[in-house]
Design a protein around this motif. Sequence first.
Motif, PDB file in Angstrom:
ATOM      1  N   HIS A  47       4.564   7.945   0.155  1.00  0.00           N
ATOM      2  CA  HIS A  47       5.553   7.569  -0.831  1.00  0.00           C
ATOM      3  C   HIS A  47       6.831   8.424  -0.947  1.00  0.00           C
ATOM      4  CE1 HIS A  47       3.394  10.848  -2.895  1.00  0.00           C
ATOM      5  NE2 HIS A  47       4.331  10.920  -3.787  1.00  0.00           N
TER       6      HIS A  47
ATOM      7  N   ASP B 244      -7.216  10.153   0.162  1.00  0.00           N
ATOM      8  CA  ASP B 244      -6.822  10.745  -1.070  1.00  0.00           C
ATOM      9  C   ASP B 244      -7.517  12.239  -1.263  1.00  0.00           C
ATOM     10  OD1 ASP B 244      -5.474   8.531  -1.845  1.00  0.00           O
ATOM     11  OD2 ASP B 244      -6.845   7.704  -3.242  1.00  0.00           O
TER      12      ASP B 244
ATOM     13  N   LYS C 279       2.342   3.472  -1.840  1.00  0.00           N
ATOM     14  CA  LYS C 279       2.379   3.884  -3.036  1.00  0.00           C
ATOM     15  C   LYS C 279       1.620   5.309  -3.285  1.00  0.00           C
ATOM     16  CE  LYS C 279      -1.259   0.828  -4.399  1.00  0.00           C
ATOM     17  NZ  LYS C 279      -1.693  -0.091  -5.326  1.00  0.00           N
ATOM     18  N   SER C 280       1.798   5.895  -4.592  1.00  0.00           N
ATOM     19  CA  SER C 280       0.688   7.162  -4.424  1.00  0.00           C
ATOM     20  C   SER C 280      -0.284   6.722  -5.471  1.00  0.00           C
ATOM     21  CB  SER C 280       1.671   8.114  -5.307  1.00  0.00           C
ATOM     22  OG  SER C 280       2.306   7.721  -6.524  1.00  0.00           O
ATOM     23  N   SER C 281      -0.545   5.478  -5.932  1.00  0.00           N
ATOM     24  CA  SER C 281      -1.741   5.007  -6.865  1.00  0.00           C
ATOM     25  C   SER C 281      -1.846   5.961  -7.996  1.00  0.00           C
ATOM     26  CB  SER C 281      -3.077   4.944  -5.828  1.00  0.00           C
ATOM     27  OG  SER C 281      -2.764   4.085  -4.753  1.00  0.00           O
TER      28      SER C 281
ATOM     29  N   THR D 283      -2.103   8.194   4.614  1.00  0.00           N
ATOM     30  CA  THR D 283      -2.398   8.602   3.259  1.00  0.00           C
ATOM     31  C   THR D 283      -1.255   8.245   2.330  1.00  0.00           C
ATOM     32  OG1 THR D 283      -0.815  10.733   3.564  1.00  0.00           O
ATOM     33  CG2 THR D 283      -3.131  10.867   4.394  1.00  0.00           C
ATOM     34  N   ARG D 284      -1.533   8.634   0.968  1.00  0.00           N
ATOM     35  CA  ARG D 284      -0.686   8.695   0.071  1.00  0.00           C
ATOM     36  C   ARG D 284       0.668   9.451   0.114  1.00  0.00           C
ATOM     37  NH1 ARG D 284      -2.315   9.930  -5.704  1.00  0.00           N
ATOM     38  NH2 ARG D 284      -4.065   8.581  -5.330  1.00  0.00           N
TER      39      ARG D 284
ATOM     40  N   THR E  72       0.844  -1.223   0.034  1.00  0.00           N
ATOM     41  CA  THR E  72      -0.129  -0.024  -0.222  1.00  0.00           C
ATOM     42  C   THR E  72       0.816   1.183  -0.084  1.00  0.00           C
ATOM     43  OG1 THR E  72      -0.135   0.313   2.329  1.00  0.00           O
ATOM     44  CG2 THR E  72      -1.591  -1.072   1.223  1.00  0.00           C
TER      45      THR E  72
END
Length: 236
Positions: free
Chosen positions: A203, A124, A33-35, A199-200, A31
């Motif tokens: 990363h 996000d 990662k910044s997706s 949160t993202r 998980t």
Amino acid sequence: MNNFFFGIYPYIALSIMIVGSIARYDRDPFTWKSSSSQLLRRKQLMVGSILFHVGVLFIFFGHFFGLLVPHQVYEAIGIHAEAKQLLAAIAGGIAGIVAIIGALMLAHRRLTEPRIRDTSSFWDITILLMLVAQLALGLISVPYSIATAEHGSVINFMNWAQGVFTFQSGNAAHIADEPLIYKLHIVLGLTIFLVFPFTRLVHILSGFAAPVRYLLTRTGYQIVRSRRQAPRHPAE
């Protein structure tokens, strides 16, 4: 409340950020990662992302060195409190404008593109709006900071920030009399640190965590053989 938000809350936020980030990297590395959603509205993403990251990186390092480097160092090179506050306000204001333009472009893209919005998590959207609000608070404080530069409020914030990292008791008193706009800016910034592990934003740490894990654990290594040394297939 002043003692809680500026004497206790910094340690709560930073502790959760550090422990939570380590726990997430250890328990849920996939998980981390910044997706990316770069296939959708690619041009808006690229422009907004560049503006946002350039502005935020400048602001981050400006805050880091501006608050944590002892004031005596600046005095030694001829930068006094008033000049330092003016420089921070003007340079930070320019970087803030660049960053918030990029952040608004990213927020518009995420909220108005149905395919991106539907695949966005609660955090996000929330963290992006929090960053926009934080940048806005910083920009709102710029005119006041320029108008009151002669008072040298920057020294109070330097003493407070350095006191947090040196565990000084009664540290919150340094900024007890500072304007509300500054205090809101600090509290929201600390809250961003607090929610950081969920949160993202994690990363950001990838460039530091990955090499450390590679060096300290066996799971990071890969066995690589040359083509000549590769084992032959039984059929051969």
